[in-house]
Scaffold this motif. Sequence first.
Motif, PDB file in Angstrom:
ATOM      1  N   ALA A  76       0.823  -1.213   0.000  1.00 56.66           N
ATOM      2  CA  ALA A  76       0.000   0.000   0.000  1.00 56.66           C
ATOM      3  C   ALA A  76       0.855   1.259   0.000  1.00 56.66           C
ATOM      4  N   LYS A  77       1.998   1.212   0.664  1.00 54.43           N
ATOM      5  CA  LYS A  77       2.859   2.395   0.756  1.00 54.43           C
ATOM      6  C   LYS A  77       3.391   2.820  -0.611  1.00 54.43           C
ATOM      7  N   LYS A  78       3.412   1.891  -1.555  1.00 56.52           N
ATOM      8  CA  LYS A  78       3.871   2.254  -2.903  1.00 56.52           C
ATOM      9  C   LYS A  78       2.975   3.311  -3.534  1.00 56.52           C
ATOM     10  N   TYR A  79       1.747   3.435  -3.027  1.00 59.62           N
ATOM     11  CA  TYR A  79       0.793   4.365  -3.619  1.00 59.62           C
ATOM     12  C   TYR A  79       0.646   5.653  -2.824  1.00 59.62           C
ATOM     13  N   LEU A  80       1.519   5.854  -1.836  1.00 61.71           N
ATOM     14  CA  LEU A  80       1.483   7.109  -1.084  1.00 61.71           C
ATOM     15  C   LEU A  80       1.625   8.291  -2.048  1.00 61.71           C
ATOM     16  N   GLY A  94      -5.507   7.848 -10.400  1.00 67.29           N
ATOM     17  CA  GLY A  94      -5.904   8.073  -9.020  1.00 67.29           C
ATOM     18  C   GLY A  94      -6.592   6.843  -8.470  1.00 67.29           C
ATOM     19  N   LEU A  95      -6.818   6.820  -7.174  1.00 69.88           N
ATOM     20  CA  LEU A  95      -7.476   5.694  -6.507  1.00 69.88           C
ATOM     21  C   LEU A  95      -8.477   6.221  -5.490  1.00 69.88           C
ATOM     22  N   ASP A  96      -9.556   5.449  -5.270  1.00 65.71           N
ATOM     23  CA  ASP A  96     -10.417   5.751  -4.138  1.00 65.71           C
ATOM     24  C   ASP A  96     -10.076   4.763  -3.022  1.00 65.71           C
ATOM     25  N   CYS A  97     -10.806   4.846  -1.916  1.00 65.74           N
ATOM     26  CA  CYS A  97     -10.400   4.074  -0.732  1.00 65.74           C
ATOM     27  C   CYS A  97     -10.395   2.573  -0.984  1.00 65.74           C
ATOM     28  N   SER A  98     -11.455   2.064  -1.594  1.00 67.75           N
ATOM     29  CA  SER A  98     -11.554   0.615  -1.774  1.00 67.75           C
ATOM     30  C   SER A  98     -10.654   0.111  -2.899  1.00 67.75           C
ATOM     31  N   SER A  99     -10.389   0.942  -3.900  1.00 67.15           N
ATOM     32  CA  SER A  99      -9.472   0.504  -4.953  1.00 67.15           C
ATOM     33  C   SER A  99      -8.037   0.471  -4.438  1.00 67.15           C
ATOM     34  N   LEU A 100      -7.685   1.341  -3.490  1.00 67.26           N
ATOM     35  CA  LEU A 100      -6.370   1.270  -2.856  1.00 67.26           C
ATOM     36  C   LEU A 100      -6.212  -0.059  -2.128  1.00 67.26           C
ATOM     37  N   VAL A 101      -7.222  -0.424  -1.325  1.00 68.33           N
ATOM     38  CA  VAL A 101      -7.165  -1.684  -0.582  1.00 68.33           C
ATOM     39  C   VAL A 101      -7.070  -2.864  -1.547  1.00 68.33           C
ATOM     40  N   GLN A 102      -7.927  -2.852  -2.567  1.00 73.04           N
ATOM     41  CA  GLN A 102      -7.909  -3.942  -3.536  1.00 73.04           C
ATOM     42  C   GLN A 102      -6.572  -4.027  -4.250  1.00 73.04           C
ATOM     43  N   ARG A 103      -6.031  -2.882  -4.632  1.00 71.75           N
ATOM     44  CA  ARG A 103      -4.768  -2.851  -5.362  1.00 71.75           C
ATOM     45  C   ARG A 103      -3.612  -3.379  -4.519  1.00 71.75           C
ATOM     46  N   ALA A 104      -3.524  -2.961  -3.252  1.00 77.49           N
ATOM     47  CA  ALA A 104      -2.435  -3.415  -2.385  1.00 77.49           C
ATOM     48  C   ALA A 104      -2.447  -4.933  -2.248  1.00 77.49           C
ATOM     49  N   TYR A 105      -3.637  -5.503  -2.041  1.00 75.16           N
ATOM     50  CA  TYR A 105      -3.727  -6.953  -1.915  1.00 75.16           C
ATOM     51  C   TYR A 105      -3.459  -7.643  -3.246  1.00 75.16           C
ATOM     52  N   SER A 106      -3.961  -7.084  -4.334  1.00 75.22           N
ATOM     53  CA  SER A 106      -3.787  -7.733  -5.632  1.00 75.22           C
ATOM     54  C   SER A 106      -2.325  -7.747  -6.051  1.00 75.22           C
ATOM     55  N   ASP A 107      -1.556  -6.753  -5.618  1.00 75.51           N
ATOM     56  CA  ASP A 107      -0.125  -6.736  -5.914  1.00 75.51           C
ATOM     57  C   ASP A 107       0.590  -7.916  -5.277  1.00 75.51           C
ATOM     58  N   LEU A 108      -0.027  -8.509  -4.263  1.00 79.27           N
ATOM     59  CA  LEU A 108       0.534  -9.682  -3.591  1.00 79.27           C
ATOM     60  C   LEU A 108      -0.134 -10.973  -4.052  1.00 79.27           C
ATOM     61  N   GLY A 109      -0.976 -10.888  -5.088  1.00 78.76           N
ATOM     62  CA  GLY A 109      -1.635 -12.076  -5.610  1.00 78.76           C
ATOM     63  C   GLY A 109      -2.879 -12.473  -4.853  1.00 78.76           C
ATOM     64  N   ILE A 110      -3.476 -11.534  -4.110  1.00 78.02           N
ATOM     65  CA  ILE A 110      -4.678 -11.818  -3.328  1.00 78.02           C
ATOM     66  C   ILE A 110      -5.830 -11.007  -3.893  1.00 78.02           C
ATOM     67  N   LEU A 115     -15.615  -3.322  -3.791  1.00 77.27           N
ATOM     68  CA  LEU A 115     -16.302  -2.278  -3.036  1.00 77.27           C
ATOM     69  C   LEU A 115     -16.045  -2.359  -1.542  1.00 77.27           C
ATOM     70  N   SER A 116     -16.158  -1.222  -0.881  1.00 76.04           N
ATOM     71  CA  SER A 116     -15.822  -1.141   0.539  1.00 76.04           C
ATOM     72  C   SER A 116     -16.716  -2.035   1.390  1.00 76.04           C
ATOM     73  N   HIS A 117     -18.019  -2.091   1.110  1.00 71.91           N
ATOM     74  CA  HIS A 117     -18.893  -2.910   1.952  1.00 71.91           C
ATOM     75  C   HIS A 117     -18.624  -4.401   1.739  1.00 71.91           C
ATOM     76  N   GLN A 118     -18.106  -4.775   0.557  1.00 72.72           N
ATOM     77  CA  GLN A 118     -17.715  -6.166   0.321  1.00 72.72           C
ATOM     78  C   GLN A 118     -16.418  -6.493   1.049  1.00 72.72           C
ATOM     79  N   GLN A 119     -15.466  -5.566   0.991  1.00 74.51           N
ATOM     80  CA  GLN A 119     -14.185  -5.783   1.662  1.00 74.51           C
ATOM     81  C   GLN A 119     -14.362  -5.887   3.174  1.00 74.51           C
TER      82      GLN A 119
END
Length: 336
Positions: A76-80, A94-110, A115-119
Amino acid sequence: MMGVSGVLNRIQELQGHLGLNPVNPAPGTIGANGTTGTTAPGGSTFASALTNATGQAGTAMRLNSQATGQNVVDAAKKYLGTPYVFGSTDPKRGLDCSSLVQRAYSDLGIKLPRLSHQQAKAGEPVANLAQAKPGDILAFDSPVDHVAIYVGDNKMIAAPKPGDQVKIQSVYEKPTHIRRVVSDFSAVAGSNAAAAVRPASLQGSGSLNGVPYGDLFVKAGNRYGVSPKLLAAVAKVESSYDPQAVSKAGAQGLMQLMPSTARGLGVKNSFDPEQAINGGAKLLARNLREFKSLPLALAAYNAGGGAVHRYGGIPPFRETQAYVPKVQKALAALGG
């Protein structure tokens, strides 16, 4: 013009805020690691999305069982500094809150839902902030309309709001949900490294009694998710547990780190046993994540990751060819 993809992203986010099931993903907006939504046969993606509002709340597909919570924070820090852009999943824009979370995990293969309510339903629940660990997902409000990644020490990394950017900030209010998707003590599924990366707490206590600096190997192993026995085996082969050892090539200390490598690992003094062991643990953890094989991780420790990639396996260097079995033998002697 926003385009169909942008319209779908906005529909999904608004439905998430209202607690409704989202429409299916638009092409290029949902998948992790480059995967995208698909067009339904015989019709447009937009039309099929509007007629198939199924959603995927609470799902999380793990393709990398080695990832730890700290890995998530680092990803996640890569996107600071990335600007907040509502509905965007492209960090170049740019990113919104849930796309940041999704992106950080996806970079690790997860793979996480978009959406935020799904996460807020992914992984396993954590009772309260006092029990939260780095990498946990923090969700806010009811219905959930904001998510962030816990950093530790009451801090989180988030894409807060329009006009702002991805940053580390205090956890400003009590989260309504805390979810843990990864464990710091994950095993390496389907790899010869599985036993080697299992922390001491999963291998029984006291297994390094009598080993020089055994307590430091255990501490570093638990910190970086690497077997303390593996660290001890590497130190045995590298220096025979001599913290003042220096090789002909200039490698230094207990874990025989080259000065440039040590600097990259944050080791200021390779002759200090604790710093050296932490540096070696950090390097081995990185190699295991990258190569997903204990022999290749050891080869990379000895010859460098570039050489392993260049030769597509253990490099044909006499020293490296002998080094890998030596460490494996030392590991077996320690019961690892």
